[in-house]
Design an enzyme around this catalytic site. Sequence first.
Site, PDB file in Angstrom:
ATOM      1  N   HIS C  75       0.842  -1.200   0.000  1.00 20.27           N
ATOM      2  CA  HIS C  75       0.000   0.000   0.000  1.00 20.27           C
ATOM      3  C   HIS C  75       0.876   1.249   0.000  1.00 20.27           C
ATOM      4  N   ASP C 104       8.097  22.470 -25.158  1.00 18.45           N
ATOM      5  CA  ASP C 104       7.983  21.101 -24.688  1.00 18.45           C
ATOM      6  C   ASP C 104       9.012  20.928 -23.579  1.00 18.45           C
ATOM      7  N   TRP C 140       7.218  -0.425   4.355  1.00 17.43           N
ATOM      8  CA  TRP C 140       7.822   0.267   3.205  1.00 17.43           C
ATOM      9  C   TRP C 140       9.217   0.759   3.542  1.00 17.43           C
ATOM     10  N   SER C 167      13.609   6.064 -13.102  1.00 16.84           N
ATOM     11  CA  SER C 167      12.537   6.870 -13.673  1.00 16.84           C
ATOM     12  C   SER C 167      12.471   8.250 -13.021  1.00 16.84           C
ATOM     13  N   SER C 168      12.527   8.276 -11.688  1.00 17.19           N
ATOM     14  CA  SER C 168      12.439   9.564 -11.003  1.00 17.19           C
ATOM     15  C   SER C 168      13.622  10.454 -11.325  1.00 17.19           C
ATOM     16  N   HIS C 251      13.384  11.086   4.561  1.00 20.11           N
ATOM     17  CA  HIS C 251      12.805  12.341   4.976  1.00 20.11           C
ATOM     18  C   HIS C 251      12.681  13.340   3.832  1.00 20.11           C
ATOM     19  N   GLU C 253      12.239  12.641   0.964  1.00 17.40           N
ATOM     20  CA  GLU C 253      11.154  12.079   0.168  1.00 17.40           C
ATOM     21  C   GLU C 253       9.797  12.641   0.597  1.00 17.40           C
ATOM     22  N   TYR C 255       9.114  15.464   1.713  1.00 13.94           N
ATOM     23  CA  TYR C 255       8.947  16.822   1.174  1.00 13.94           C
ATOM     24  C   TYR C 255       8.820  16.792  -0.341  1.00 13.94           C
ATOM     25  N   SER C 266      -0.466  27.403  -4.190  1.00 13.24           N
ATOM     26  CA  SER C 266      -0.081  28.805  -4.379  1.00 13.24           C
ATOM     27  C   SER C 266      -0.585  29.367  -5.705  1.00 13.24           C
ATOM     28  N   HIS C 300      14.944  11.892  13.025  1.00  5.01           N
ATOM     29  CA  HIS C 300      13.747  12.004  13.873  1.00  5.01           C
ATOM     30  C   HIS C 300      12.816  10.806  13.674  1.00  5.01           C
ATOM     31  N   HIS C 301      13.101   9.980  12.688  1.00  6.87           N
ATOM     32  CA  HIS C 301      12.341   8.736  12.540  1.00  6.87           C
ATOM     33  C   HIS C 301      12.930   7.629  13.398  1.00  6.87           C
ATOM     34  N   THR C 326       7.652  26.442   7.004  1.00  3.25           N
ATOM     35  CA  THR C 326       6.327  25.929   6.644  1.00  3.25           C
ATOM     36  C   THR C 326       5.249  26.886   7.130  1.00  3.25           C
ATOM     37  N   LYS C 329       4.730  29.719   4.852  1.00  2.00           N
ATOM     38  CA  LYS C 329       3.877  29.388   3.714  1.00  2.00           C
ATOM     39  C   LYS C 329       2.406  29.474   4.092  1.00  2.00           C
ATOM     40  N   ARG C 448       1.317   0.602  15.392  1.00  4.11           N
ATOM     41  CA  ARG C 448       0.985   0.469  13.980  1.00  4.11           C
ATOM     42  C   ARG C 448       1.433  -0.904  13.472  1.00  4.11           C
TER      43      ARG C 448
HETATM   44  C1  HEA Z   1       0.633   8.989  -0.397  1.00  2.00           C
HETATM   45  C2  HEA Z   1       0.586   8.056   0.406  1.00  2.00           C
HETATM   46  C3  HEA Z   1      -0.617   7.392   1.026  1.00  2.00           C
HETATM   47  C4  HEA Z   1      -1.964   7.469   0.735  1.00  2.00           C
HETATM   48  C5  HEA Z   1      -2.644   8.285  -0.338  1.00  2.00           C
HETATM   49  C6  HEA Z   1      -2.623   6.615   1.669  1.00  2.00           C
HETATM   50  C7  HEA Z   1      -4.006   6.408   1.699  1.00  2.00           C
HETATM   51  C8  HEA Z   1      -4.666   5.634   2.639  1.00  2.00           C
HETATM   52  N1  HEA Z   1      -4.084   4.904   3.654  1.00  2.00           N
HETATM   53 FE1  HEA Z   1      -2.098   4.692   3.982  1.00  2.00          FE
HETATM   54  N2  HEA Z   1      -0.090   4.508   4.331  1.00  2.00           N
HETATM   55  C9  HEA Z   1       0.913   5.205   3.707  1.00  2.00           C
HETATM   56  C10 HEA Z   1       0.753   6.133   2.697  1.00  2.00           C
HETATM   57  C11 HEA Z   1      -0.464   6.475   2.124  1.00  2.00           C
HETATM   58  N3  HEA Z   1      -1.695   6.024   2.505  1.00  2.00           N
HETATM   59  C12 HEA Z   1       2.188   4.855   4.259  1.00  2.00           C
HETATM   60  C13 HEA Z   1       3.546   5.420   3.854  1.00  2.00           C
HETATM   61  C14 HEA Z   1       1.927   3.903   5.255  1.00  2.00           C
HETATM   62  C15 HEA Z   1       2.946   3.207   6.158  1.00  2.00           C
HETATM   63  C16 HEA Z   1       3.239   1.843   5.675  1.00  2.00           C
HETATM   64  C17 HEA Z   1       4.111   1.085   6.585  1.00  2.00           C
HETATM   65  O1  HEA Z   1       3.826   1.024   7.794  1.00  2.00           O
HETATM   66  O2  HEA Z   1       5.113   0.529   6.099  1.00  2.00           O
HETATM   67  C18 HEA Z   1       0.486   3.715   5.275  1.00  2.00           C
HETATM   68  C19 HEA Z   1      -0.173   2.871   6.156  1.00  2.00           C
HETATM   69  C20 HEA Z   1      -1.548   2.840   6.330  1.00  2.00           C
HETATM   70  C21 HEA Z   1      -2.210   2.201   7.414  1.00  2.00           C
HETATM   71  C22 HEA Z   1      -1.529   1.525   8.588  1.00  2.00           C
HETATM   72  C23 HEA Z   1      -1.289   0.117   8.299  1.00  2.00           C
HETATM   73  C24 HEA Z   1      -0.549  -0.530   9.411  1.00  2.00           C
HETATM   74  O3  HEA Z   1       0.154   0.122  10.166  1.00  2.00           O
HETATM   75  O4  HEA Z   1      -0.690  -1.761   9.501  1.00  2.00           O
HETATM   76  C25 HEA Z   1      -3.561   2.372   7.226  1.00  2.00           C
HETATM   77  C26 HEA Z   1      -4.605   1.867   8.132  1.00  2.00           C
HETATM   78  O5  HEA Z   1      -5.670   2.284   8.175  1.00  2.00           O
HETATM   79  C27 HEA Z   1      -3.724   3.119   6.018  1.00  2.00           C
HETATM   80  C28 HEA Z   1      -4.943   3.511   5.481  1.00  2.00           C
HETATM   81  C29 HEA Z   1      -5.087   4.321   4.349  1.00  2.00           C
HETATM   82  C30 HEA Z   1      -6.375   4.665   3.775  1.00  2.00           C
HETATM   83  C31 HEA Z   1      -7.720   4.213   4.270  1.00  2.00           C
HETATM   84  C32 HEA Z   1      -6.100   5.482   2.697  1.00  2.00           C
HETATM   85  C33 HEA Z   1      -7.121   6.102   1.773  1.00  2.00           C
HETATM   86  O6  HEA Z   1      -6.895   7.469   1.635  1.00  2.00           O
HETATM   87  C34 HEA Z   1      -7.123   5.421   0.431  1.00  2.00           C
HETATM   88  C35 HEA Z   1      -8.338   5.821  -0.361  1.00  2.00           C
HETATM   89  C36 HEA Z   1      -8.356   5.295  -1.773  1.00  2.00           C
HETATM   90  C37 HEA Z   1      -9.079   4.262  -2.209  1.00  2.00           C
HETATM   91  C38 HEA Z   1      -9.913   3.454  -1.293  1.00  2.00           C
HETATM   92  C39 HEA Z   1      -9.022   3.835  -3.628  1.00  2.00           C
HETATM   93  C40 HEA Z   1     -10.154   4.292  -4.485  1.00  2.00           C
HETATM   94  C41 HEA Z   1     -11.419   3.519  -4.467  1.00  2.00           C
HETATM   95  C42 HEA Z   1     -11.644   2.240  -4.832  1.00  2.00           C
HETATM   96  C43 HEA Z   1     -10.565   1.250  -5.135  1.00  2.00           C
HETATM   97  C44 HEA Z   1     -13.012   1.776  -4.957  1.00  2.00           C
HETATM   98  C45 HEA Z   1     -13.345   0.656  -4.080  1.00  2.00           C
HETATM   99  C46 HEA Z   1     -13.622   1.143  -2.731  1.00  2.00           C
HETATM  100  C47 HEA Z   1     -14.231   0.433  -1.787  1.00  2.00           C
HETATM  101  C48 HEA Z   1     -14.539  -1.008  -1.966  1.00  2.00           C
HETATM  102  C49 HEA Z   1     -14.608   1.058  -0.483  1.00  2.00           C
HETATM  103  N4  HEA Z   1      -2.487   3.394   5.487  1.00  2.00           N
HETATM  104  C1  HEA Z   2       3.956  14.891   2.946  1.00  2.00           C
HETATM  105  C2  HEA Z   2       4.578  14.265   3.839  1.00  2.00           C
HETATM  106  C3  HEA Z   2       5.028  14.772   5.177  1.00  2.00           C
HETATM  107  C4  HEA Z   2       5.197  16.056   5.645  1.00  2.00           C
HETATM  108  C5  HEA Z   2       4.992  17.358   4.930  1.00  2.00           C
HETATM  109  C6  HEA Z   2       5.650  15.916   7.001  1.00  2.00           C
HETATM  110  C7  HEA Z   2       5.945  17.000   7.818  1.00  2.00           C
HETATM  111  C8  HEA Z   2       6.520  16.897   9.071  1.00  2.00           C
HETATM  112  N1  HEA Z   2       6.770  15.733   9.756  1.00  2.00           N
HETATM  113 FE1  HEA Z   2       6.305  13.855   9.138  1.00  2.00          FE
HETATM  114  N2  HEA Z   2       6.130  11.966   8.410  1.00  2.00           N
HETATM  115  C9  HEA Z   2       5.677  11.629   7.157  1.00  2.00           C
HETATM  116  C10 HEA Z   2       5.303  12.484   6.153  1.00  2.00           C
HETATM  117  C11 HEA Z   2       5.357  13.879   6.255  1.00  2.00           C
HETATM  118  N3  HEA Z   2       5.730  14.598   7.354  1.00  2.00           N
HETATM  119  C12 HEA Z   2       5.646  10.197   7.018  1.00  2.00           C
HETATM  120  C13 HEA Z   2       5.218   9.417   5.778  1.00  2.00           C
HETATM  121  C14 HEA Z   2       6.083   9.673   8.225  1.00  2.00           C
HETATM  122  C15 HEA Z   2       6.168   8.219   8.661  1.00  2.00           C
HETATM  123  C16 HEA Z   2       7.120   7.373   7.946  1.00  2.00           C
HETATM  124  C17 HEA Z   2       7.056   5.965   8.452  1.00  2.00           C
HETATM  125  O1  HEA Z   2       7.563   5.720   9.567  1.00  2.00           O
HETATM  126  O2  HEA Z   2       6.476   5.097   7.767  1.00  2.00           O
HETATM  127  C18 HEA Z   2       6.396  10.825   9.072  1.00  2.00           C
HETATM  128  C19 HEA Z   2       6.909  10.700  10.360  1.00  2.00           C
HETATM  129  C20 HEA Z   2       7.365  11.774  11.089  1.00  2.00           C
HETATM  130  C21 HEA Z   2       8.126  11.630  12.292  1.00  2.00           C
HETATM  131  C22 HEA Z   2       8.599  10.322  12.922  1.00  2.00           C
HETATM  132  C23 HEA Z   2       7.589   9.801  13.854  1.00  2.00           C
HETATM  133  C24 HEA Z   2       7.941   8.473  14.387  1.00  2.00           C
HETATM  134  O3  HEA Z   2       8.025   7.515  13.622  1.00  2.00           O
HETATM  135  O4  HEA Z   2       8.122   8.387  15.602  1.00  2.00           O
HETATM  136  C25 HEA Z   2       8.400  12.916  12.735  1.00  2.00           C
HETATM  137  C26 HEA Z   2       9.185  13.230  13.942  1.00  2.00           C
HETATM  138  O5  HEA Z   2       9.716  14.242  14.108  1.00  2.00           O
HETATM  139  C27 HEA Z   2       7.791  13.828  11.794  1.00  2.00           C
HETATM  140  C28 HEA Z   2       7.841  15.210  11.887  1.00  2.00           C
HETATM  141  C29 HEA Z   2       7.373  16.082  10.913  1.00  2.00           C
HETATM  142  C30 HEA Z   2       7.484  17.532  11.016  1.00  2.00           C
HETATM  143  C31 HEA Z   2       8.068  18.313  12.157  1.00  2.00           C
HETATM  144  C32 HEA Z   2       6.957  18.038   9.849  1.00  2.00           C
HETATM  145  C33 HEA Z   2       6.891  19.497   9.479  1.00  2.00           C
HETATM  146  O6  HEA Z   2       7.307  19.687   8.153  1.00  2.00           O
HETATM  147  C34 HEA Z   2       5.526  20.082   9.658  1.00  2.00           C
HETATM  148  C35 HEA Z   2       5.571  21.595   9.613  1.00  2.00           C
HETATM  149  C36 HEA Z   2       4.206  22.234   9.604  1.00  2.00           C
HETATM  150  C37 HEA Z   2       3.604  22.848  10.639  1.00  2.00           C
HETATM  151  C38 HEA Z   2       4.217  22.895  12.009  1.00  2.00           C
HETATM  152  C39 HEA Z   2       2.239  23.466  10.487  1.00  2.00           C
HETATM  153  C40 HEA Z   2       2.209  24.840   9.913  1.00  2.00           C
HETATM  154  C41 HEA Z   2       2.995  25.846  10.669  1.00  2.00           C
HETATM  155  C42 HEA Z   2       2.500  26.924  11.299  1.00  2.00           C
HETATM  156  C43 HEA Z   2       1.063  27.253  11.286  1.00  2.00           C
HETATM  157  C44 HEA Z   2       3.474  27.822  11.959  1.00  2.00           C
HETATM  158  C45 HEA Z   2       3.432  27.928  13.419  1.00  2.00           C
HETATM  159  C46 HEA Z   2       3.645  26.652  14.089  1.00  2.00           C
HETATM  160  C47 HEA Z   2       4.411  26.442  15.154  1.00  2.00           C
HETATM  161  C48 HEA Z   2       5.408  27.396  15.688  1.00  2.00           C
HETATM  162  C49 HEA Z   2       4.237  25.157  15.887  1.00  2.00           C
HETATM  163  N4  HEA Z   2       7.170  13.108  10.818  1.00  2.00           N
HETATM  164 CU   LIG Z   3      10.721  12.856   8.466  1.00  2.00          CU
END
Ligand code: HEA
Ligand code: HEA
Ligand SMILES: [Cu+2]
Lengths: 278, 289, 523
Positions: C75, C104, C140, C167-168, C251, C253, C255, C266, C300-301, C326, C329, C448
Amino acid sequence: MKKLISRTVQLSAVVLVALLLTTQFAAAEYGLNMPKGVTQISNEVYRLHMLIFWICVAIAVVVYGAMFWSMMFHRKSRGFKAATFHHSTLVEIVWTVIPFIILIAMAIPAAKTLIAMESTGSSDMTVKITGYQWKWRYEYLDGDAKGVSFFSSLSTPLEQINGDADRNQNPNYLLEVDNALVLPTGKKIRFLLTSSDVIHAWWIPDFAVKKDAVPGFINEMWTVIDTPGVYRGQCAELCGKDHGFMPIVVIAKDEPEYTAWLSQQSDAAIQQAKIELE
Amino acid sequence: MSSHGENSYYIPHGSYWPIFMSVSLTTLLVGFSLLLNEVPVGQIMMFVGLAMTLFFMFQWFRTVVLESEHGTYNEQVDLSFRWGMFWFIFSEVMFFAAFFGALYYARILSVPWIGGAGSELTTNTQLWAGFESMWPTNGPAELGGDYKIMGAWGLPAINTALLLTSGVTLTIAHHGLLENHRKPLIWGLVATILLGVLFMACQALEYYEAYAHLNLKLSTGVYGSTFFMLTGFHGMHVTIGAIMLTVILFRVLRGHFTPEQHFGFEAVAWYWHFVDVVWLGLFIFVYWL
Amino acid sequence: MSTATVDDHHDEHPGFFKRWITTTNHKDIGTLYLLFSLLMFFVGGAMAMVIRAELYIPGLQWVEPGFFNSMTTMHALIMIFGAVMPAFTGLANWLIPMMVGGCDMALPRLNNWSFWILPFAFTMLLSTLFMPGGAPAGGWTMYPPLVLQTGNAFPFVIFSIHLMGISSIMGSINVVATILNMRAPGMTLLKMPLFVWTWLITAYLLIATMPVLAGAVTMLLTDKYFATSFFSAAGGGDPVMFQHIFWFFGHPEVYILILPAFGIVSHIIPTFARKPLFGYSSMVYATASIAFLSFIVWAHHMFTVGMPLVGELFFMFSTMLIAVPTGVKVFNWIATMWRGSMTFETPMLFAVGFVIMFTLGGFSGLMLAIAPADFQYHDTYFVVAHFHYVLVPGAVFAIMAAGYFWLPKWTGHMYNETLGKWHFWLSTIFVNLTFFPMHFVGLAGMPRRIPDYSLQFTEFNTMASIGSFGFGLSQLLFAFIVFQTIRGGKKATDQVWEGAEGLEWTLPSPPPAHTFDVPPVIK
Ligand code: HEA
Ligand code: HEA
Ligand SMILES: [Cu+2]
Ligand code: CUA
């Protein structure tokens, strides 16, 4: 009329968000929030958590407030004419500096707590914890308990898990083990953590102790439990198919009861453990 | 729509090479996967895939070279190619950075920890008693058994000299090209290629030494792992670089490139210098220190 | 004055297959990317539905624990590498040449290849579902030693990641070359639209980090099959070393998954506020600062792996810092809305939803950054809640906003506004129903990546599952609207939106195959 409706909708949206945010607090007692726990550290962590939470709520109120205000009043349907400003160095500086100051205010208590957590000074006793796919092993390394050692694995019946038996009567479903780790209260306990196969993580929320068990390395952590009781946690690092089925149970006993438990661990048991060790 | 003017945009027509490349690469990788899973067809499939990949890559480049020689490209395309090559090399740098990172991590952190440094003392006493932190090492379990270290001042030093010299000869060739002197251009290129081949020969000899006499292998703990992965990927890049230089030499002999337009030459030169710099890093951190 | 040279004498009217397979046209390739991404969104979403179905109530009902873990792993890989990243690349393909006044992409054939690697890579990845030992189930993040227990699928996963990386990287090189080299005269860097800016910086992040991921998984491969010991203490390595290398990629990634979204928003907010973007240059600097900081926060992860104290302090502070740019923004967007003359068509709804819910996810991110508190949050559903807020109502909402915003330009037809609004409101309600309760169960201690949980978590999980089915079904509406718009509908004007500004809106809707034959001159 139409305006009134849309305004009501918007207002209720604001209220909803506010409600969602506060339920988290209000329902603290009902297991929706981080537990306060039973150690000094866990209490500190809880306070820190609530502090950051409320700071975020405050910022959210300001940010969302300004946004909703503008969405409510600065709309074309109200005949609002767009202003043309698009830049202000002063404002930009203000909203860079203020968040920075807020962050410093958070960083100081956070750093203090972190330093306190990491100060593994002299301890009263040491327990070695080893993760296995999918159970834990505990070894008491020193003191009176030296030599006591046992495995601890899930004791929830399989029938409950796969639905052949009713699980809803079991309050500790998935959180019960055959042999719990027994620890004394009021003592500084040092844990040495490692693994025999893949990475696991040992976590008891009530102690605010969580650390990875990495094969080939020893991680250290410590705790002082204030109140006797049964504390439950789970493995917190994906470790394969039964990652969800390796819970942790700690029974904390005060001094007399702990000593009683120790003497109960008959010589035979200790002997048995020693043989296993070899 | 086909004026090839100075300032015009250029868009190539559709092409089958990309999809063929994808098919071949996939064949290669699926073959390799099957091989690793010990499925018999894997090996054949892998070699077929490899041959296909090389063939289509060659065809693709051929098309581009032909177009270039027909004067289809303009300055803008030239610049796009330059940016493309520059960032490609940057991505290669980051690829090597991952392995250098692994090397530093092992040397500065994991090996000392296993040896009981700092707060990690218990790791040593509890799990690896008797292991002393040092570099190189094959780890506390002495994986791969007794081995000898690859010294810096034998073949590796010669290799360093070879590569550094090749950088110079390549620059001579470049100057020859810029000043339209064919002799330094051709002989500079020939010398660079020869030095590259010599380097590869030394490298092969060194690997033979390591396996046959030093018992230093890929499986020799983290030292063997970092040693062979870094030098191996580097050697692969030297090989690719030498092949590209050879192609450039043939193009020069055919009279391609002018002092004004010679992107192909420069791209390969950049690549060669990059390989050169990576080697310096290797020499210092893998062999010497 | 320049003109475009298009070397297409050979095939004026290519057949269907030839057109799509050999195309060098940025619009065709953009369309391919976007359709591929939609497909992958549904595949990855279907896997999420399996996860949510299993978690609907306690106990094991539908799938084996091992398969559950495969679903989680696949997923995430599919959503990140198959849905969100290709969607952004598709948008980049469609929009960047139009926005900078080019004709292009700079390297059109490479562009074709960047796309046509993906279907192969994902076929390889998905094929692992049918292999002995099952699909990868180590998460993942692919931490060793666990991931080394993968069965026959293992090399297929590794190589498919290599292909996605190629590809990327090729795609990003193309974007950089296009932006640096294909701008119309007068389009200086600080006049570029923000979507272009955010993509320039994203491309840089991609070029810098994808090779590191490639290196990391290569080491996994050799550790499993060629007896190296990078990640094994017995040989002097360390499993945690993998985590450092992975998150050095991982990380930045995240962003990569959000910066282009910032760019999209924007564009949309100023359009519907009928007011210029507030603080253009600070937006650019903030984006660059986020990108810079993203390279020094990775651990921080890994707060719980047993890092030395100084390391934990450093990574905690640097992570917290990201809130500052952030925040800039977010404040700029609000200042843009402030005293605007706003209307709320579907793209604006999604953009506003983005700002609100992304910020919510940002706040939980900030809480995670506080290392001592992260000891409690780490590897619980609180983290899952955090990243789904920034990814789903964050990245995915922004992509949908972009879809509604530019679809009329691309197809020449208006989408159905009523259905669009329905799609927005359904999605917003259900996405919150899905992911908000995850904060609660996470804080209360639900780890999780588990297929079964203790009874105290039941209610909120059931809520989340219902929400997720609702959200999933709502996305069928999205697919319907998109295809309806492609096939026909009210004619769109060139400007499409009253407040729209930028070069792409000066072109006809739909734009001609080769965007600007004559580069426009920018004042
Ligand atoms: C861009 C990234 C992205 C997106 C878009 C989503 C989208 C969603 N994610 Fe996911 N998710 C991750 C990135 C993302 N996730 C990551 C990185 C993890 C961590 C993995 C890990 O632990 O290694 C994770 C893990 C994760 C978990 C935790 C699993 C676990 O820890 O065991 C769960 C649980 O609820 C979850 C739920 C969902 C749901 C409900 C959506 C929904 O938003 C999805 C909605 C979309 C659809 C449903 C498809 C469209 C519709 C159909 C196909 C029609 C049919 C529909 C029905 C039959 C109802 N995700
Ligand atoms: C689009 C993807 C995205 C983005 C933008 C962010 C944004 C941020 N993430 Fe997140 N993060 C993930 C995707 C993302 N993360 C994913 C996928 C994981 C889990 C991966 C995995 O384990 O599978 C993760 C996990 C993750 C962890 C690890 C947690 C753990 O496993 O224990 C942490 C810890 O520091 C963290 C921190 C942050 C912070 C500080 C930001 C900051 O950039 C957020 C900044 C924004 C704001 C704070 C709000 C706006 C600000 C204001 C309004 C200003 C005023 C605010 C203050 C002064 C407070 N993230
Ligand atoms: Cu991070
Ligand atoms: Cu042990 Cu998870």
